[in-house]
Motif scaffolding. Structure first.
Motif, PDB file in Angstrom:
ATOM      1  N   GLY A 187       0.754  -1.180  -0.031  1.00  0.00           N
ATOM      2  CA  GLY A 187       0.199   0.047  -0.126  1.00  0.00           C
ATOM      3  C   GLY A 187       0.779   1.298   0.066  1.00  0.00           C
ATOM      4  N   ILE A 188       2.308   1.258  -0.291  1.00  0.00           N
ATOM      5  CA  ILE A 188       2.920   2.403  -0.463  1.00  0.00           C
ATOM      6  C   ILE A 188       3.033   2.632  -1.990  1.00  0.00           C
ATOM      7  CG2 ILE A 188       4.274   2.028   1.572  1.00  0.00           C
ATOM      8  CD1 ILE A 188       6.535   1.032  -0.150  1.00  0.00           C
ATOM      9  N   GLU A 189       3.424   4.152  -2.178  1.00  0.00           N
ATOM     10  CA  GLU A 189       3.787   4.223  -3.570  1.00  0.00           C
ATOM     11  C   GLU A 189       4.958   5.290  -3.675  1.00  0.00           C
ATOM     12  OE1 GLU A 189       0.992   7.149  -6.483  1.00  0.00           O
ATOM     13  OE2 GLU A 189       0.052   5.441  -5.735  1.00  0.00           O
ATOM     14  N   PRO A 190       6.030   4.489  -3.789  1.00  0.00           N
ATOM     15  CA  PRO A 190       7.521   4.969  -3.816  1.00  0.00           C
ATOM     16  C   PRO A 190       7.631   6.020  -5.057  1.00  0.00           C
ATOM     17  CG  PRO A 190       7.366   2.675  -4.100  1.00  0.00           C
ATOM     18  CD  PRO A 190       6.186   3.030  -4.447  1.00  0.00           C
ATOM     19  N   ASP A 191       8.582   6.972  -5.033  1.00  0.00           N
ATOM     20  CA  ASP A 191       8.821   7.787  -6.188  1.00  0.00           C
ATOM     21  C   ASP A 191       9.960   7.284  -7.168  1.00  0.00           C
ATOM     22  OD1 ASP A 191       7.645  10.092  -4.876  1.00  0.00           O
ATOM     23  OD2 ASP A 191       8.882   9.680  -3.229  1.00  0.00           O
ATOM     24  N   VAL A 192      10.735   6.317  -6.529  1.00  0.00           N
ATOM     25  CA  VAL A 192      11.495   5.826  -7.566  1.00  0.00           C
ATOM     26  C   VAL A 192      11.874   4.240  -7.239  1.00  0.00           C
ATOM     27  CG1 VAL A 192      14.209   5.546  -7.696  1.00  0.00           C
ATOM     28  CG2 VAL A 192      13.011   7.906  -7.623  1.00  0.00           C
ATOM     29  N   MET A 193      12.064   3.482  -8.285  1.00  0.00           N
ATOM     30  CA  MET A 193      12.139   1.980  -8.108  1.00  0.00           C
ATOM     31  C   MET A 193      13.399   1.541  -9.171  1.00  0.00           C
ATOM     32  SD  MET A 193       9.536  -1.267  -8.585  1.00  0.00           S
ATOM     33  CE  MET A 193       8.980  -1.203 -10.259  1.00  0.00           C
ATOM     34  N   THR A 194      13.979   0.578  -8.569  1.00  0.00           N
ATOM     35  CA  THR A 194      15.170   0.023  -9.353  1.00  0.00           C
ATOM     36  C   THR A 194      14.921  -1.506  -9.789  1.00  0.00           C
ATOM     37  OG1 THR A 194      16.626  -0.378  -7.522  1.00  0.00           O
ATOM     38  CG2 THR A 194      16.933   1.603  -8.906  1.00  0.00           C
ATOM     39  N   LEU A 195      15.079  -1.951 -10.760  1.00  0.00           N
ATOM     40  CA  LEU A 195      14.868  -3.203 -11.141  1.00  0.00           C
ATOM     41  C   LEU A 195      16.362  -3.782 -11.976  1.00  0.00           C
ATOM     42  CD1 LEU A 195      11.633  -3.177 -13.004  1.00  0.00           C
ATOM     43  CD2 LEU A 195      12.093  -3.838 -10.616  1.00  0.00           C
ATOM     44  N   ALA A 196      16.309  -5.127 -12.021  1.00  0.00           N
ATOM     45  CA  ALA A 196      17.260  -5.846 -12.834  1.00  0.00           C
ATOM     46  C   ALA A 196      17.293  -7.322 -12.823  1.00  0.00           C
ATOM     47  CB  ALA A 196      18.686  -5.230 -12.187  1.00  0.00           C
ATOM     48  N   LYS A 197      17.540  -8.074 -11.740  1.00  0.00           N
ATOM     49  CA  LYS A 197      17.805  -9.595 -11.760  1.00  0.00           C
ATOM     50  C   LYS A 197      16.717 -10.164 -12.784  1.00  0.00           C
ATOM     51  CE  LYS A 197      20.487 -10.384  -7.564  1.00  0.00           C
ATOM     52  NZ  LYS A 197      20.573  -9.400  -6.960  1.00  0.00           N
ATOM     53  N   GLY A 198      15.343 -10.062 -12.471  1.00  0.00           N
ATOM     54  CA  GLY A 198      14.396 -11.044 -13.042  1.00  0.00           C
ATOM     55  C   GLY A 198      13.973 -10.329 -14.317  1.00  0.00           C
ATOM     56  N   LEU A 199      14.426  -9.057 -14.694  1.00  0.00           N
ATOM     57  CA  LEU A 199      13.727  -8.263 -15.598  1.00  0.00           C
ATOM     58  C   LEU A 199      14.039  -8.989 -17.300  1.00  0.00           C
ATOM     59  CD1 LEU A 199      12.058  -5.770 -16.405  1.00  0.00           C
ATOM     60  CD2 LEU A 199      14.361  -4.592 -16.260  1.00  0.00           C
ATOM     61  N   GLY A 200      15.096  -9.425 -17.273  1.00  0.00           N
ATOM     62  CA  GLY A 200      15.561 -10.159 -18.710  1.00  0.00           C
ATOM     63  C   GLY A 200      15.630 -11.494 -18.907  1.00  0.00           C
ATOM     64  N   SER A 201      15.076 -12.441 -17.751  1.00  0.00           N
ATOM     65  CA  SER A 201      15.262 -13.779 -18.039  1.00  0.00           C
ATOM     66  C   SER A 201      16.630 -14.440 -18.185  1.00  0.00           C
ATOM     67  CB  SER A 201      14.280 -14.318 -19.084  1.00  0.00           C
ATOM     68  OG  SER A 201      13.056 -14.287 -18.840  1.00  0.00           O
ATOM     69  N   GLY A 202      17.521 -13.385 -17.676  1.00  0.00           N
ATOM     70  CA  GLY A 202      19.056 -13.793 -17.641  1.00  0.00           C
ATOM     71  C   GLY A 202      19.760 -12.950 -18.509  1.00  0.00           C
ATOM     72  N   PHE A 203      19.046 -12.307 -19.323  1.00  0.00           N
ATOM     73  CA  PHE A 203      19.882 -11.278 -20.344  1.00  0.00           C
ATOM     74  C   PHE A 203      20.208  -9.878 -19.486  1.00  0.00           C
ATOM     75  CE2 PHE A 203      20.937  -8.955 -23.813  1.00  0.00           C
ATOM     76  CZ  PHE A 203      21.370  -9.958 -24.755  1.00  0.00           C
ATOM     77  N   PRO A 204      21.321  -9.287 -19.532  1.00  0.00           N
ATOM     78  CA  PRO A 204      21.694  -8.365 -18.551  1.00  0.00           C
ATOM     79  C   PRO A 204      20.920  -7.080 -18.874  1.00  0.00           C
ATOM     80  CG  PRO A 204      23.651  -9.223 -19.376  1.00  0.00           C
ATOM     81  CD  PRO A 204      22.337  -9.893 -20.167  1.00  0.00           C
ATOM     82  N   ILE A 205      19.980  -6.597 -17.753  1.00  0.00           N
ATOM     83  CA  ILE A 205      19.136  -5.414 -18.171  1.00  0.00           C
ATOM     84  C   ILE A 205      18.873  -4.964 -16.903  1.00  0.00           C
ATOM     85  CG2 ILE A 205      16.953  -6.679 -18.685  1.00  0.00           C
ATOM     86  CD1 ILE A 205      16.415  -4.234 -20.531  1.00  0.00           C
ATOM     87  N   GLY A 206      18.928  -3.477 -16.623  1.00  0.00           N
ATOM     88  CA  GLY A 206      18.515  -2.842 -15.357  1.00  0.00           C
ATOM     89  C   GLY A 206      17.649  -1.914 -15.636  1.00  0.00           C
ATOM     90  N   ALA A 207      16.941  -1.274 -14.942  1.00  0.00           N
ATOM     91  CA  ALA A 207      15.832  -0.294 -15.040  1.00  0.00           C
ATOM     92  C   ALA A 207      15.847   0.622 -13.629  1.00  0.00           C
ATOM     93  CB  ALA A 207      14.502  -0.723 -15.857  1.00  0.00           C
ATOM     94  N   LEU A 208      15.692   1.872 -14.032  1.00  0.00           N
ATOM     95  CA  LEU A 208      15.366   2.783 -12.948  1.00  0.00           C
ATOM     96  C   LEU A 208      13.912   3.515 -13.379  1.00  0.00           C
ATOM     97  CD1 LEU A 208      16.009   4.886 -10.719  1.00  0.00           C
ATOM     98  CD2 LEU A 208      17.456   6.332 -12.565  1.00  0.00           C
ATOM     99  N   LEU A 209      13.199   3.570 -12.292  1.00  0.00           N
ATOM    100  CA  LEU A 209      11.843   3.983 -12.810  1.00  0.00           C
ATOM    101  C   LEU A 209      11.594   5.124 -11.738  1.00  0.00           C
ATOM    102  CD1 LEU A 209      11.817   0.788 -13.072  1.00  0.00           C
ATOM    103  CD2 LEU A 209       9.003   1.244 -13.759  1.00  0.00           C
ATOM    104  N   ALA A 210      10.667   6.232 -12.320  1.00  0.00           N
ATOM    105  CA  ALA A 210      10.353   7.348 -11.284  1.00  0.00           C
ATOM    106  C   ALA A 210       9.216   8.163 -11.657  1.00  0.00           C
ATOM    107  CB  ALA A 210      11.618   8.230 -11.297  1.00  0.00           C
ATOM    108  N   SER A 211       8.816   8.690 -10.791  1.00  0.00           N
ATOM    109  CA  SER A 211       7.560   9.749 -11.020  1.00  0.00           C
ATOM    110  C   SER A 211       7.805  10.865 -11.904  1.00  0.00           C
ATOM    111  CB  SER A 211       6.901  10.281  -9.634  1.00  0.00           C
ATOM    112  OG  SER A 211       7.817  10.988  -9.194  1.00  0.00           O
ATOM    113  N   ASP A 212       6.917  11.280 -12.563  1.00  0.00           N
ATOM    114  CA  ASP A 212       7.318  12.404 -13.408  1.00  0.00           C
ATOM    115  C   ASP A 212       8.157  13.621 -12.998  1.00  0.00           C
ATOM    116  OD1 ASP A 212       6.326  12.137 -15.919  1.00  0.00           O
ATOM    117  OD2 ASP A 212       4.216  12.400 -15.576  1.00  0.00           O
TER     118      ASP A 212
END
Ligand code: PLP
Length: 387
Positions: A233-258
């Motif tokens: 029930g929280i709504e963060p301003d920023v989130m980071t992703l990597a491990k599971g995002l590409g099924s083993g293909f290296p990729i990371g992501a930084l997500l943020a509010s406008d």
């Protein structure tokens, strides 16, 4: 062979040569049930056909092009991530540490623009793990990760995890962001209390502090929702992703509010490989498959089943102190004996891993079956009995 590699890893003597679904095969032909999947990375199992097909198609079209040009598949992936989360904008990179580096840069710039030049401190938590680069190891609240690399990058404060009272000590004028894991994966499968998360969110909202969640391990279906924060029930301003995002293909992501992403204008941040067409094809197919086939819900159900099965083991082996986790990010506390359990299970063809010295961590592919979980439990049972 192997003497040319730096000794940064204590390697387990299995050389995997093939993977399919929940299984991997060693060079000697031995078959293993893989319940670590490259540390929560191959979440759809090994070589998932749907992703493979999409990556193969992309392999025949275009591998890489610079972010100096438009990359439609990257835009499509970003749209899919924002449509399924509370964020508005995405920056792509190559790893979890790099995503967190981006988050830390974003936080400092945001703090300076919003609250002035002295607003640069980032609050993180003990037992956290945010990566191995100079900024992210400084963010990591574990001395063993930092030792030898001093002087550490300044501007971090570590508070005890899950401690609402400790939040009172945050210097609200100086603090630009709080960075936390919803479940601390490396630090021992410690799950954040919803109440504590709410208190952190309130602190952030009331004082113009960014709430940043490191979902490098918890993200992309692992905990039973697409992202772990969505269950709290929280709504963060920023989130980071990597491990599971590409099924083993290296990729990371930084997500943020406008509002947050607005401080990253042209020339503020970049990455040569980040979000190249090949990596995006793997991530796009992974997400599409997850959403179309309800993988997160499946992970939730299977996670309950795994946790119940582990609790069953706990009833018979009192040295198991606690069963922890959510969805298919699961673990149990067994002081002094975690490494031995892991080794014995491996001897019987089941791969699990550790989280800190006392926790056996189990990260099955989200596509695994109940029968595979049953098999893992039988082998753990035998491993515990043989201690
Ligand atoms: C693994 C991990 C990282 C680091 O990711 P890398 O891709 O190894 O750089 C950061 N944060 C969390 C929570 C992780 O589990």
């Amino acid at each position: 062979m192997g003497n040319s590699l730096m000794a940064t890893y204590n390697r387990i003597p299995i050389a995997m040569t093939k993977g399919e679904g929940s299984y991997v095969w060693g060079a000697d032909g031995a078959k293993y049930l893989d319940f670590c999947v490259g540390i929560a990375t191959c979440s759809l199992g090994h070589v998932p056909p749907y992703v493979k097909e999409r990556v193969e198609k992309q392999l025949n079209m275009l591998w890489h092009c610079s972010n100096l040009y438009e990359i439609p598949i990257q835009e499509e992936l970003a749209d899919m991530l924002t449509a399924n989360s509370c964020f508005d904008k995405v920056f792509f990179c190559n790893s979890g540490a790099e995503a967190n580096e981006g988050a830390l840069k974003l936080a400092r710039k945001y703090g300076k623009e919003a609250k002035g030049p002295d607003c640069y401190e980032v609050v993180t938590f003990t037992q956290s793990f945010h990566g191995r680069t100079m900024a992210t190891l400084a963010a990591t609240g574990q001395e063993k990760i930092q030792k030898g690399f001093e002087p550490l990058m300044p501007g971090f404060r570590y508070l005890p995890y899950n401690d609402i009272d400790a939040l009172d000590s945050v210097n609200t004028a100086k603090t630009c962001a709080v960075l936390l894991e919803v479940i601390q994966g490396e630090g021992g499968v410690n799950t954040a209390d919803d109440q504590w998360l709410k208190a952190v969110e309130t602190l952030c909202r009331d004082n113009g502090i960014l709430l940043m969640v490191d979902e490098v391990q918890t993200g992309v279906g692992r905990t039973g929702s697409l992202f772990a924060y969505q269950q709290s029930g929280i709504e963060p301003d920023v989130m980071t992703l990597a491990k599971g995002l590409g099924s083993g293909f290296p990729i990371g992501a930084l997500l943020a509010s406008d509002k947050t992403a607005a401080v990253f204008g042209p020339g503020t941040h970049g990455s040569t490989f980040g979000g190249n067409p090949l990596a995006c094809s793997a991530a796009l197919a992974t997400l599409q498959f997850m959403l179309e086939t309800n993988i997160p819900q499946q992970a939730e159900k299977l996670g309950k089943y795994l946790a119940e099965s582990l609790t069953g083991l706990q009833a018979r082996y009192p040295q198991i102190q606690e069963v922890r986790g959510r969805g298919l990010l699961c673990g149990f506390v067994i002081p002094e004996q975690a490494a031995a359990v892991m080794e014995k299970a491996r001897g019987q063809g089941v791969l699990v891993l550790m989280a800190g010295p006392d926790v056996v961590r189990i990260l099955p592919p989200l596509t695994c079956t109940k029968e595979e979980i049953d098999h893992c439990i039988r082998v753990l049972d035998a491993s515990l009995a043989a201690l």
